[in-house]
Design a protein around this motif. Structure first.
Motif, PDB file in Angstrom:
ATOM      1  N   CYS A 139     -20.577  -4.987  -8.748  1.00  0.00           N
ATOM      2  CA  CYS A 139     -21.409  -4.444  -7.658  1.00  0.00           C
ATOM      3  C   CYS A 139     -20.595  -3.511  -6.757  1.00  0.00           C
ATOM      4  O   CYS A 139     -19.662  -3.955  -6.086  1.00  0.00           O
ATOM      5  N   PRO A 140     -20.963  -2.226  -6.696  1.00  0.00           N
ATOM      6  CA  PRO A 140     -20.198  -1.293  -5.859  1.00  0.00           C
ATOM      7  C   PRO A 140     -20.392  -1.544  -4.373  1.00  0.00           C
ATOM      8  O   PRO A 140     -19.614  -1.066  -3.558  1.00  0.00           O
ATOM      9  N   MET A 141     -21.426  -2.329  -4.021  1.00  0.00           N
ATOM     10  CA  MET A 141     -21.685  -2.596  -2.607  1.00  0.00           C
ATOM     11  C   MET A 141     -21.167  -3.970  -2.185  1.00  0.00           C
ATOM     12  O   MET A 141     -21.435  -4.441  -1.090  1.00  0.00           O
ATOM     13  N   LEU A 198     -21.951  -6.945  -3.049  1.00  0.00           N
ATOM     14  CA  LEU A 198     -22.978  -7.964  -2.806  1.00  0.00           C
ATOM     15  C   LEU A 198     -22.812  -9.095  -3.812  1.00  0.00           C
ATOM     16  O   LEU A 198     -21.968  -9.014  -4.714  1.00  0.00           O
ATOM     17  N   PRO A 217     -25.053 -10.348  -6.403  1.00  0.00           N
ATOM     18  CA  PRO A 217     -26.344 -10.125  -7.060  1.00  0.00           C
ATOM     19  C   PRO A 217     -27.022 -11.398  -7.526  1.00  0.00           C
ATOM     20  O   PRO A 217     -28.236 -11.542  -7.402  1.00  0.00           O
ATOM     21  N   CYS A 219     -28.218  -2.951  -1.036  1.00  0.00           N
ATOM     22  CA  CYS A 219     -28.233  -2.713  -2.491  1.00  0.00           C
ATOM     23  C   CYS A 219     -28.710  -1.289  -2.756  1.00  0.00           C
ATOM     24  O   CYS A 219     -29.717  -0.850  -2.210  1.00  0.00           O
ATOM     25  N   ILE A 220     -27.985  -0.560  -3.576  1.00  0.00           N
ATOM     26  CA  ILE A 220     -28.375   0.820  -3.896  1.00  0.00           C
ATOM     27  C   ILE A 220     -29.149   0.888  -5.214  1.00  0.00           C
ATOM     28  O   ILE A 220     -29.406   1.967  -5.723  1.00  0.00           O
ATOM     29  N   GLU A 221     -29.498  -0.261  -5.742  1.00  0.00           N
ATOM     30  CA  GLU A 221     -30.315  -0.361  -6.962  1.00  0.00           C
ATOM     31  C   GLU A 221     -29.693   0.393  -8.134  1.00  0.00           C
ATOM     32  O   GLU A 221     -30.387   1.032  -8.919  1.00  0.00           O
ATOM     33  N   CYS A 222     -28.369   0.297  -8.230  1.00  0.00           N
ATOM     34  CA  CYS A 222     -27.664   1.041  -9.278  1.00  0.00           C
ATOM     35  C   CYS A 222     -27.834   0.388 -10.654  1.00  0.00           C
ATOM     36  O   CYS A 222     -27.618   1.033 -11.675  1.00  0.00           O
ATOM     37  N   GLY A 223     -28.167  -0.881 -10.684  1.00  0.00           N
ATOM     38  CA  GLY A 223     -28.384  -1.562 -11.962  1.00  0.00           C
ATOM     39  C   GLY A 223     -27.110  -2.045 -12.641  1.00  0.00           C
ATOM     40  O   GLY A 223     -27.169  -2.600 -13.745  1.00  0.00           O
ATOM     41  N   SER A 224     -25.940  -1.873 -12.002  1.00  0.00           N
ATOM     42  CA  SER A 224     -24.681  -2.290 -12.627  1.00  0.00           C
ATOM     43  C   SER A 224     -24.667  -3.795 -12.910  1.00  0.00           C
ATOM     44  O   SER A 224     -24.163  -4.244 -13.946  1.00  0.00           O
ATOM     45  N   CYS A 225     -25.243  -4.573 -11.974  1.00  0.00           N
ATOM     46  CA  CYS A 225     -25.238  -6.033 -12.148  1.00  0.00           C
ATOM     47  C   CYS A 225     -26.034  -6.436 -13.387  1.00  0.00           C
ATOM     48  O   CYS A 225     -25.564  -7.230 -14.210  1.00  0.00           O
ATOM     49  N   VAL A 265     -31.655  -6.484 -11.029  1.00  0.00           N
ATOM     50  CA  VAL A 265     -32.059  -5.370 -10.159  1.00  0.00           C
ATOM     51  C   VAL A 265     -33.561  -5.393  -9.895  1.00  0.00           C
ATOM     52  O   VAL A 265     -34.013  -5.094  -8.784  1.00  0.00           O
ATOM     53  N   ILE A 275     -34.039  -7.961  -7.257  1.00  0.00           N
ATOM     54  CA  ILE A 275     -33.479  -7.529  -5.966  1.00  0.00           C
ATOM     55  C   ILE A 275     -34.411  -6.492  -5.314  1.00  0.00           C
ATOM     56  O   ILE A 275     -34.623  -6.506  -4.105  1.00  0.00           O
TER      57      ILE A 275
HETATM   58  S1  SF4 Z   1     -28.181  -3.083  -8.181  1.00  0.00           S
HETATM   59 FE1  SF4 Z   1     -26.827  -4.841  -8.382  1.00  0.00          FE
HETATM   60  S2  SF4 Z   1     -24.781  -3.924  -8.650  1.00  0.00           S
HETATM   61 FE2  SF4 Z   1     -26.086  -2.291  -7.829  1.00  0.00          FE
HETATM   62  S3  SF4 Z   1     -25.821  -2.404  -5.603  1.00  0.00           S
HETATM   63 FE3  SF4 Z   1     -27.593  -3.684  -6.116  1.00  0.00          FE
HETATM   64  S4  SF4 Z   1     -26.779  -5.735  -6.337  1.00  0.00           S
HETATM   65 FE4  SF4 Z   1     -25.040  -4.335  -6.447  1.00  0.00          FE
END
Ligand code: SF4
Ligand code: SF4
Length: 453
Positions: free
Chosen positions: A384-386, A388, A390, A413-419, A430, A433
């Motif tokens: 998670c780049p933020m 958080l 997840p 959360c920037i909703e990047c989907g990395s998690c 995501v 979230i």
């Molecule tokens: S989508 Fe997941 S990895 Fe991306 S910022 Fe939100 S919680 Fe973190």
């Protein structure tokens, strides 16, 4: 324990970049018989219609007047006759007015179109607003607001986001190759009128030719009267995801950390997408507002992937058809890329100002993996780049617990989907979230109305 990379950031991820269309020039597609243009295509309130059924409109003609200071106008992308103005439900469940125009096939430009007169920051921002410009990298944030930070914030750096880290999408890449001078001139205009002393273009190292093209354009423009004191440079970053996320990009390019809940302006930075600045430069020269959008069309069900310039309001189904159609039955259509894109519920939905890609997936690629129980491996936390948690946000969202979600900073959360990408249990992180954010917004709205939750 969370393992950090050398910058102290959580570990970036490396999804397959699938930049299949990187070598394909942006091809205009015209001849749409009908366009359906929503009057709300931005963050903040949209517009109110100023046309009525039966009106004749020309290309670039105003269709909607802004509802408030954040709103930007909406313009016609074809010439023709207004067939209807109707209230429709958007993909995210909200409502907007749509203006449906039957094209006369002539694409007659509006006679009032002329380059704007810019003499100072106020007239520059007014011109940007009049152009209907919102962030074209996908955010749809009104540009005239972003370029006018609250009093007391001193901006010393304009960061131009050319990272395009989202898999499949190659529009920004093509803009750097095909319109680098305009992209740089757009950045110079912002630096000049907003009094910013330095410009940095951030781009990933899987776009070496694009970086070269930007550097050449900067060399060509070295004597430009708007060249800022601190110069313009191109910084090439290692390819990873989500390099293009605003806060991540700022950290990678100049080491500044945007505080929690804060804005880039809090650390002296404004970030603009490279395609946004390219449009801005063209607009300052021609006065033609934002009526067309370049998109990447790709995915396993598409017969002819490519980059296409299409009228805003053209139906996704028509764009796919005119671009060559499908080679297999589409099972899922995504607006945007696979990491941050949103599934489209109806193929007749229109292309919006901030759309940068359409992915059309066949049955095989559209299959959602089966979820299993969380094994508390912590991979989502590391990704998670933020910074958080997840899996905890996922749990709180499933439990309908807005208080817990807020305590765990879900809105960061920037909703990047990395998690979701790294989760071995294939948890729908995501998605949940996003739902959790809706719960927090609903709880806040309910409190505002005197509710208890
Ligand atoms: S989508 Fe997941 S990895 Fe991306 S910022 Fe939100 S919680 Fe973190
Ligand atoms: S990555 Fe998946 S399995 Fe691992 S802790 Fe996060 S949610 Fe649980």
């Amino acid at each position: 324990m969370i393992r950090m990379n050398l910058l102290g950031l959580p570990r970036p991820i490396h999804p397959k970049d699938s930049k299949n269309t990187a070598a394909m020039a942006i091809e205009p597609i015209n001849g749409f018989s009908t366009v359906t243009i929503p009057l709300d295509m931005q963050v903040g309130p949209g517009c109110e219609s100023i046309v009525k059924k039966g009106d004749h409109v020309n290309v670039g003609q105003l269709l909607g007047e802004p509802k408030g200071p954040w709103s930007v106008p909406v313009h016609s992308s074809v010439s023709g006759t207004v067939k209807s103005i109707s209230d429709q439900i958007l993909s995210d469940g909200t409502h907007a007015e749509y203006v449906t125009i039957e094209s006369d096939g002539l694409d007659t430009p509006c006679p009032d179109i002329a380059p704007p007169q810019v003499t100072d920051k106020a007239s520059f921002l007014a011109a940007i607003r009049a152009s209907g410009l919102v962030g074209l990298g996908g955010a749809a944030f009104p540009v005239h607001i972003k370029l006018d930070p609250p009093p007391g914030k001193t901006i010393d750096t304009l960061i131009v986001n050319a990272a395009e880290c989202e898999p499949y999408l190659t529009v920004d890449h093509r803009i750097c190759l095909e319109g680098a001078e305009d992209a740089v001139e757009g950045a110079l205009a912002v630096a000049r009128w907003c009094g910013i002393g330095k410009v940095i273009f951030g781009i990933e190292d899987n776009k070496k030719e694009a970086a070269k093209s930007l550097k050449e354009a900067i060399r060509e423009l070295k004597d430009h009267p708007h060249m800022p004191e601190g110069g313009v440079e191109v910084k090439v970053l290692p390819t990873s995801y989500p390099t293009g996320a605003e806060k991540v990009l700022i950290r990678l390019l100049n080491g500044r950390v945007v505080p929690e809940g804060g804005l880039p302006a809090d650390v002296g930075v404004i970030v603009q997408n490279v395609t946004t600045l390219h449009f801005l430069s063209r607009y300052l020269k021609t006065g033609m507002p934002l009526i067309k959008k370049a998109i990447t069309l790709d995915g396993s069900a598409v017969k002819k992937p490519g980059n296409f310039l299409v009228p805003i309001g053209s139906a996704i189904a028509d764009v796919i058809e005119k671009a060559g159609g499908t080679r297999s039955e589409p099972a899922k259509i995504i607006m945007g890329g696979p990491m941050m894109g949103v599934a489209v519920d109806d193929i007749s939905r229109p292309i919006l100002k901030h759309n940068n890609g359409i992915l059309v997936l066949d049955e095989q690629d559209a299959v959602l993996p089966m979820e299993s129980a969380c094994i508390l491996c912590g991979r989502c936390i590391r990704a998670c780049p933020m910074r958080l948690l997840p899996m905890a946000l996922d749990k709180a969202a499933r439990a309908n617990n807005p208080g817990e979600l807020q305590d765990r900073h879900v809105m960061n959360c920037i909703e990047c989907g990395s998690c979701s990408f790294v989760c071995p249990a294939k948890r729908y992180l995501v998605q949940n979230i996003r739902f959790g954010k809706t719960l927090v917004r609903q709880a806040a709205a309910s409190r505002g109305k005197g509710g208890k939750s």
